[in-house]
Design a protein around this motif. Structure first.
Motif, PDB file in Angstrom:
ATOM      1  N   ALA A 240       0.765  -1.173   0.016  1.00  0.00           N
ATOM      2  CA  ALA A 240       0.167   0.162  -0.040  1.00  0.00           C
ATOM      3  C   ALA A 240       0.915   1.335  -0.013  1.00  0.00           C
ATOM      4  CB  ALA A 240      -0.803  -0.151   1.134  1.00  0.00           C
ATOM      5  N   ALA A 268      -5.016  10.451  -3.025  1.00  0.00           N
ATOM      6  CA  ALA A 268      -5.955   9.359  -2.578  1.00  0.00           C
ATOM      7  C   ALA A 268      -7.448   9.843  -2.288  1.00  0.00           C
ATOM      8  CB  ALA A 268      -5.595   8.749  -1.195  1.00  0.00           C
ATOM      9  N   LEU A 302      -2.205   7.508   4.595  1.00  0.00           N
ATOM     10  CA  LEU A 302      -3.097   6.309   4.412  1.00  0.00           C
ATOM     11  C   LEU A 302      -2.918   5.067   5.527  1.00  0.00           C
ATOM     12  CD1 LEU A 302      -2.686   6.624   0.516  1.00  0.00           C
ATOM     13  CD2 LEU A 302      -4.869   7.017   1.996  1.00  0.00           C
ATOM     14  N   TRP A 306      -8.212   8.577   9.560  1.00  0.00           N
ATOM     15  CA  TRP A 306      -8.893   9.659   9.514  1.00  0.00           C
ATOM     16  C   TRP A 306      -9.318  10.339   8.313  1.00  0.00           C
ATOM     17  CZ3 TRP A 306      -9.457   9.370  14.280  1.00  0.00           C
ATOM     18  CH2 TRP A 306      -8.719   8.807  15.364  1.00  0.00           C
TER      19      TRP A 306
ATOM     20  N   GLN B 417      -6.949   5.657  16.770  1.00  0.00           N
ATOM     21  CA  GLN B 417      -7.767   5.109  15.858  1.00  0.00           C
ATOM     22  C   GLN B 417      -8.943   4.140  16.565  1.00  0.00           C
ATOM     23  OE1 GLN B 417      -6.182   4.343  11.755  1.00  0.00           O
ATOM     24  NE2 GLN B 417      -4.303   4.461  13.161  1.00  0.00           N
ATOM     25  N   ARG B 443     -10.798   5.023  -5.040  1.00  0.00           N
ATOM     26  CA  ARG B 443      -9.709   5.942  -5.186  1.00  0.00           C
ATOM     27  C   ARG B 443      -8.804   5.611  -3.935  1.00  0.00           C
ATOM     28  NH1 ARG B 443      -9.067  10.098  -8.215  1.00  0.00           N
ATOM     29  NH2 ARG B 443      -7.260  11.699  -7.806  1.00  0.00           N
ATOM     30  N   VAL B 444      -9.338   5.397  -2.779  1.00  0.00           N
ATOM     31  CA  VAL B 444      -8.583   5.136  -1.877  1.00  0.00           C
ATOM     32  C   VAL B 444      -8.076   3.531  -1.644  1.00  0.00           C
ATOM     33  CG1 VAL B 444      -8.363   5.143   0.819  1.00  0.00           C
ATOM     34  CG2 VAL B 444      -9.804   6.910  -0.199  1.00  0.00           C
ATOM     35  N   ARG B 447      -4.905   2.970  -3.458  1.00  0.00           N
ATOM     36  CA  ARG B 447      -3.501   3.315  -3.165  1.00  0.00           C
ATOM     37  C   ARG B 447      -3.187   2.581  -1.779  1.00  0.00           C
ATOM     38  NH1 ARG B 447      -5.731   6.935  -6.252  1.00  0.00           N
ATOM     39  NH2 ARG B 447      -4.355   8.172  -7.663  1.00  0.00           N
ATOM     40  N   SER B 448      -4.346   2.529  -1.068  1.00  0.00           N
ATOM     41  CA  SER B 448      -4.160   1.623   0.364  1.00  0.00           C
ATOM     42  C   SER B 448      -5.229   0.899   0.524  1.00  0.00           C
ATOM     43  CB  SER B 448      -3.811   2.544   1.310  1.00  0.00           C
ATOM     44  OG  SER B 448      -3.574   1.981   2.518  1.00  0.00           O
ATOM     45  N   GLU B 449      -5.438  -0.249   0.243  1.00  0.00           N
ATOM     46  CA  GLU B 449      -6.539  -1.161   0.665  1.00  0.00           C
ATOM     47  C   GLU B 449      -6.365  -1.672   2.078  1.00  0.00           C
ATOM     48  OE1 GLU B 449      -8.590  -3.739  -2.576  1.00  0.00           O
ATOM     49  OE2 GLU B 449      -7.739  -5.347  -1.136  1.00  0.00           O
ATOM     50  N   MET B 450      -5.272  -1.395   2.466  1.00  0.00           N
ATOM     51  CA  MET B 450      -4.822  -1.780   3.885  1.00  0.00           C
ATOM     52  C   MET B 450      -5.523  -1.060   4.964  1.00  0.00           C
ATOM     53  SD  MET B 450      -1.109  -2.906   4.018  1.00  0.00           S
ATOM     54  CE  MET B 450      -0.953  -3.502   5.741  1.00  0.00           C
ATOM     55  N   SER B 451      -5.616   0.414   4.529  1.00  0.00           N
ATOM     56  CA  SER B 451      -6.582   1.370   5.461  1.00  0.00           C
ATOM     57  C   SER B 451      -8.069   1.068   5.334  1.00  0.00           C
ATOM     58  CB  SER B 451      -5.967   2.824   5.088  1.00  0.00           C
ATOM     59  OG  SER B 451      -6.606   3.063   3.669  1.00  0.00           O
ATOM     60  N   ILE B 454      -8.847  -1.590   7.962  1.00  0.00           N
ATOM     61  CA  ILE B 454      -8.888  -1.458   9.259  1.00  0.00           C
ATOM     62  C   ILE B 454     -10.159  -1.628   9.847  1.00  0.00           C
ATOM     63  CG2 ILE B 454      -8.418   0.440  11.205  1.00  0.00           C
ATOM     64  CD1 ILE B 454      -5.929   1.538   9.472  1.00  0.00           C
ATOM     65  N   CYS B 455     -11.170  -1.067   9.098  1.00  0.00           N
ATOM     66  CA  CYS B 455     -12.540  -1.231   9.356  1.00  0.00           C
ATOM     67  C   CYS B 455     -13.491  -2.232   8.838  1.00  0.00           C
ATOM     68  CB  CYS B 455     -13.266   0.264   9.108  1.00  0.00           C
ATOM     69  SG  CYS B 455     -12.712   1.514   9.945  1.00  0.00           S
TER      70      CYS B 455
END
Lengths: 484, 462
Positions: A240, A268, A302, A306, B417, B443-444, B447-451, B454-455
């Motif tokens: 990522a 992002a 990222l 938040w 968090q 879009r997110v 770039r970062s499926e890891m973020s 988290i949820c």
């Protein structure tokens, strides 16, 4: 004592370069040691069983006036100052050295920092040795190569990373710089997978970051220049991105007007975190005005959630007028700004939170035969908090870099999300003494707080600071000049 | 015309008297001997013969021929001494002219009532049309020696030199270099190198000044007089502070007429642009050059401390001309000494942090700096619900979303968090959707499926 491996590399570099520096064509550096101490009382949460607290509802008042928040069937809780004062002391040592070892175009730059503290609540006061920067630069003809722990400033901020950069000037007045390496967390000078973030957040990253990007700078004569920056940071396992952003900054001197433009964009979340147009111009002898329009959106990396909460920003306009009164050493300054927050789409309009904000300030500075006085009053109100207060400093400068001053201040603060009004007042003395290449600074101050609530934070505190700096080398530079 | 004539008389009376001649107490009393000598040539035969030794042929012995105590009382007259003068005049070399042409006598004067040489009569031929003898365009050296050559003049006499009228014209100091280049000999009549060194810090670099001799008499006159450095028109431009770098780089030698290195160091410090090192270094007993009361470095607008981003990134002005890279780190990389924030900043920083006038996270990690302190001091209690910190409203939990969207950066300084995930997580929380209307999950995730993870469970992301 914790010593980061890069600090070890930097130390080795310093040791290797040390003897070389002594024989180098040129070197200069600075050693600083600074110690601070602070005494204040922290907060603790206290509680009583809900059933023993008289009244109904969430907010209740104890017999002594303490306001508590109650959850039916559970507890009523409140924050209050702890009885005992905590005291901390922090000592930092900085050694910065730049040397030109005699090979044309080659220079070495090292900045080491040691921290020794009581490791109490004050952030980053634990004992550690850190390399802020440690890099070699080879600058010849159209190219500049740099490698090591590098500090980079760009429209995206101040970043340190371990790696290299190449600057190419072959198409002057266009300059291109590319950089890559292992990134360090912004504002931290430490890896993202290190203890500092791990201790601070349960979802801290478990991998370091690879950083890569480029700058393109183009100039038009001496008066127009713009720089575009692209930068991304990716987990070392490539799973990522941590960040992907770009920025554009430009400055133009048009006749008497200085125009600045800044923008930075987060790929992002498809948002401009900063859009700002600012103009400044002298309009008469001794009078300069500045005005700006700005849109701001907070930015988050990222590895956190938040940004996904879609925080909103605000749009702001403001200005400043500075008047250097002719024939005197009196400078007067005044300014103000107004901002309006974006719609949050979060509902709960009935709570009536602030949707706009403003701030204003006035300042006067006066110097005469060594005496100087500096007074400022600021007022600001906006989402989250408001404050009104001022500072006054009066002192005497015995010689450049040597002065003694007394300072007083008083600030009234309101927190929008917390009851009460607090007034922090206090003062102290500060001074500096420069003897040749040595300079000694110190300050001692005390502040008291009055809060119109019972048993809540007593922000009364005592602070002290003492610092010693020694500059050495063939061309001692610090950019201080005679400008205070 | 009448006015000019009066001025002429006045100037000649004062200035000409000083420049052309110095009153001689031992002058021969011509009037007393009127009628005794029928012509000038009897005593001044050298004037016409060219014999310089016979310009004054009367000696004490000549006087004693009559003043012998018998015919006439004895006199104690030693004869004329050579006049202290810088007049470059030789009767022998001058074309023959009637004596009265220059030494004219007033109407009704007795035959030997001799006057000193009359300056207007010189101008008649040597500066036709000139209204006064020091006017611009008059070639001084035609009649006057340079000061270095006029060794008989005393300091007091030099101090009485009149100032030519063109020197009093506004702007003369700023433009006198061209006049000196055209006719340095005119300058040399009144000035020596010492005159120029009173102001010119770069006197040793200017050939015209070096062509002038040194003179102790002038040095004594200028020793206690401060230099004068008029402000050139270009310096009066309001943007001069911002734009003076280019002309300084192109012609630093011009700057050196008035400025020494300390002039520039007032703002630039001692690590300023290299070109500053080409400026002279003043000596303790020499001129110091223009000194400034510092008004701030060029290009530094009033709010520069917090608003220097575009200037620093775009490179106008070039930061490295005054600052080393360490200078940036002092503020941006966790300050090791107070400086950016006032000493009482911590006690009141809440309002400024909410307002984000300056982006705190530029220098401070929200997690490892702000939150670390807030937890340590007790403000942040792990973000537990019902913790009672946000007690301004009973409905805080319901309404906190709005406050959070407006002040997310402030939230992060206390809450981890996990505080939010308790309700907002789709994995283990109450599945309260926190995403705003403009949220683009793809879009997110790109770039970062890891973020997202988290949820959300992976299955929820498809």
């Amino acid at each position: 004592m914790k010593v980061h491996w890069l600090a070890g590399v930097a130390l080795a570099l310093a040791v290797l370069l040390g003897p070389e520096c002594l024989m180098a064509q040129g070197y200069r550096g600075e050693f600083r040691v600074a110690g601070s101490f602070l005494e204040l009382r922290g907060l603790e949460r206290d509680s009583l069983p809900e059933g023993v607290v008289a009244g109904d509802g969430i907010r209740r008042v104890l017999d002594d006036g303490t306001i508590v928040s109650c959850i039916p069937g559970e507890f009523c809780r409140w924050f209050a100052s702890v009885d005992e004062e905590e005291s901390i002391s922090v000592v930092t040592q900085d050694l910065s050295l730049i040397a030109w070892p005699g090979i044309r175009g080659l220079s070495a730059n090292v900045h080491l920092r040691g921290r020794y503290g009581t490791d109490s609540f004050w952030p980053r006061s634990s004992q550690e040795l850190d390399a802020v920067t440690a890099y070699l630069t080879y600058d010849r003809a159209d190219f500049r190569f740099r490698g090591g722990r590098i500090a980079r400033t760009s429209g995206l901020g101040y970043y340190n990373f371990d790696g290299g950069s190449v600057l190419w000037r072959g198409l002057e007045p266009v300059r291109v710089e590319a950089f890559w390496g292992w990134g360090l967390a912004r504002g931290l000078n430490a890896t993202r997978d290190g203890d500092l973030l791990e201790d601070a957040d349960d979802f801290a990253p478990d991998k370091r970051a690879r950083i890569a990007g480029f700058d393109v700078n183009a100039r038009l004569g001496q008066t127009v220049s713009g720089t575009f920056t692209y930068q991304r940071e990716m987990r070392t396992d490539r799973a990522a991105l941590y960040t992907e952003r770009m920025a554009f900054d430009a400055r133009a001197l048009v006749d008497r007007v200085t125009v600045d433009f800044s923008a930075d964009y987060d790929f992002a979340y498809d948002e401009f975190n900063e859009l700002q147009l600012r103009a400044s111009a002298p309009i008469a002898a001794g009078v300069r005005v500045a005005g700006y329009a700005r849109h701001y959106e907070p930015y988050f990396e990222l590895w956190t959630i938040w940004g996904a909460f879609m925080p909103v920003g605000y749009t702001e306009g403001g200005g400043t007028v500075l008047w250097s009164v002719p024939g005197t050493m009196l400078n007067l300054e005044g300014g103000g700004a107004y901002r309006s927050y974006e719609e949050t789409d979060a509902g709960a309009e009935f709570l009536g939170f602030e949707e706009d904000g403003w701030r204003a300030h006035g300042r006067a500075r006066f110097e005469h035969r060594g005496w100087f006085a500096d007074g400022i009053y600021r007022a600001e109100r906006g989402s989250g908090a408001a404050r009104y207060g001022g500072d006054l400093t009066v002192g005497y400068e015995f010689a450049p870099g040597t002065y003694l001053a007394a300072r007083g201040s008083s600030t009234q603060t309101f927190s929008e999300f917390r009851l009460g009004e607090q007034v922090t007042s206090g003062g102290g003395v500060e001074g500096a003494w420069r003897i040749g290449d040595f300079s000694l600074t110190g300050s001692l101050s005390g502040y008291s707080l009055s809060f119109d609530r019972a048993r809540v934070s007593d922000w009364t505190q005592t602070r002290g600071h003492i610092g010693l700096a020694y500059r050495f080398g063939s061309n001692i530079g610090g950019g201080e000049g005679g400008y205070r | 015309m009448k006015k000019s004539a009066l001025l002429l008389v006045a100037v000649l009376g004062i200035g000409g008297g000083a420049l052309f001649s110095v009153p001689q107490p031992d002058r021969f009393p011509h009037a007393k001997h009127a009628g005794l000598f029928p012509s000038c040539e009897g005593c001044h035969s050298g004037v016409t013969s060219g014999d310089t030794t016979a310009v004054y042929s009367v000696t004490p012995e000549t006087c004693a021929g009559c003043h012998n105590g018998t015919v006439q009382p004895e006199v104690d007259w030693a004869g004329p001494s050579p006049p202290a003068s810088n007049v470059n005049f030789s009767h022998a070399e001058h074309p023959p002219a009637p004596c009265a042409l220059c030494h004219e006598m007033p109407d009704g004067a007795a035959p030997m009532e001799i006057q000193r040489a009359n300056l207007p009569s010189c101008l008649t031929c040597h500066a036709p049309g000139a209204e006064e003898h020091q006017a611009a365009g008059v070639t001084c050296s035609k009649c006057h020696q340079s000061l270095g050559e006029a060794t008989t003049l005393t300091v007091d006499q030099i101090a009485l030199f009149p100032q030519p009228s063109d020197h009093e014209v506004a702007g003369f100091l700023s433009t006198h270099a061209s006049g000196a280049a055209e006719d340095l000999t005119r300058c040399a009549v009144c000035h020596t190198r010492d005159s120029c060194q009173r102001c010119h810090l770069n006197a040793d670099q200017i050939s015209a000044i070096q062509d002038l001799p040194r003179d102790e008499r002038v040095a004594s006159l200028t020793a206690d007089r401060p230099g004068r450095w008029p402000k050139p028109a270009s310096h009066g431009r309001l943007d001069w502070n911002e734009t003076h770098g280019a002309p300084a780089n192109e012609a630093i030698a011009t700057c050196a007429n008035c400025h020494a290195q300390p002039s520039c160091e007032t703002c630039h410090g001692d690590a300023g642009p290299v070109v500053i090192r080409e400026l002279p270094v003043p000596t303790s007993d020499g001129p110091q050059g223009v000194m400034f009361a510092a008004t701030g470095p060029p290009g530094h607008t009033p709010d520069f401390k917090t608003q220097h981003r575009s200037a620093a990134v775009a490179g106008i002005p070039n930061c490295s001309t005054c600052h080393t890279e360490t200078y940036c780190a002092d503020c941006h990389d966790g300050p090791s000494s107070p400086g950016f924030h006032p000493v009482n900043f911590v006690a009141r920083h809440g309002a400024e942090a909410f307002a984000t006038e300056s982006e705190c996270s530029t220098c401070h990690s929200s997690e490892a700096f702000c939150r670390d302190c807030h937890e340590g001091i007790g403000f942040a209690q792990g973000g537990r619900s019902g913790a009672a910190y946000h007690d301004a409203t009973d409905s805080w939990l319901i309404g906190h979303g709005r406050a959070a969207r407006q002040n997310m950066e402030a939230c992060v300084t206390c809450h981890q968090q996990t505080s939010c995930l308790r309700c907002h997580s789709a994995k283990n929380g109450w599945r309260i959707n926190p995403h705003g209307p403009d949220f683009d999950p793809d879009r997110v995730a790109d770039r970062s499926e890891m973020s997202c993870a988290i949820c959300h469970f992976a299955s929820q992301l498809d």
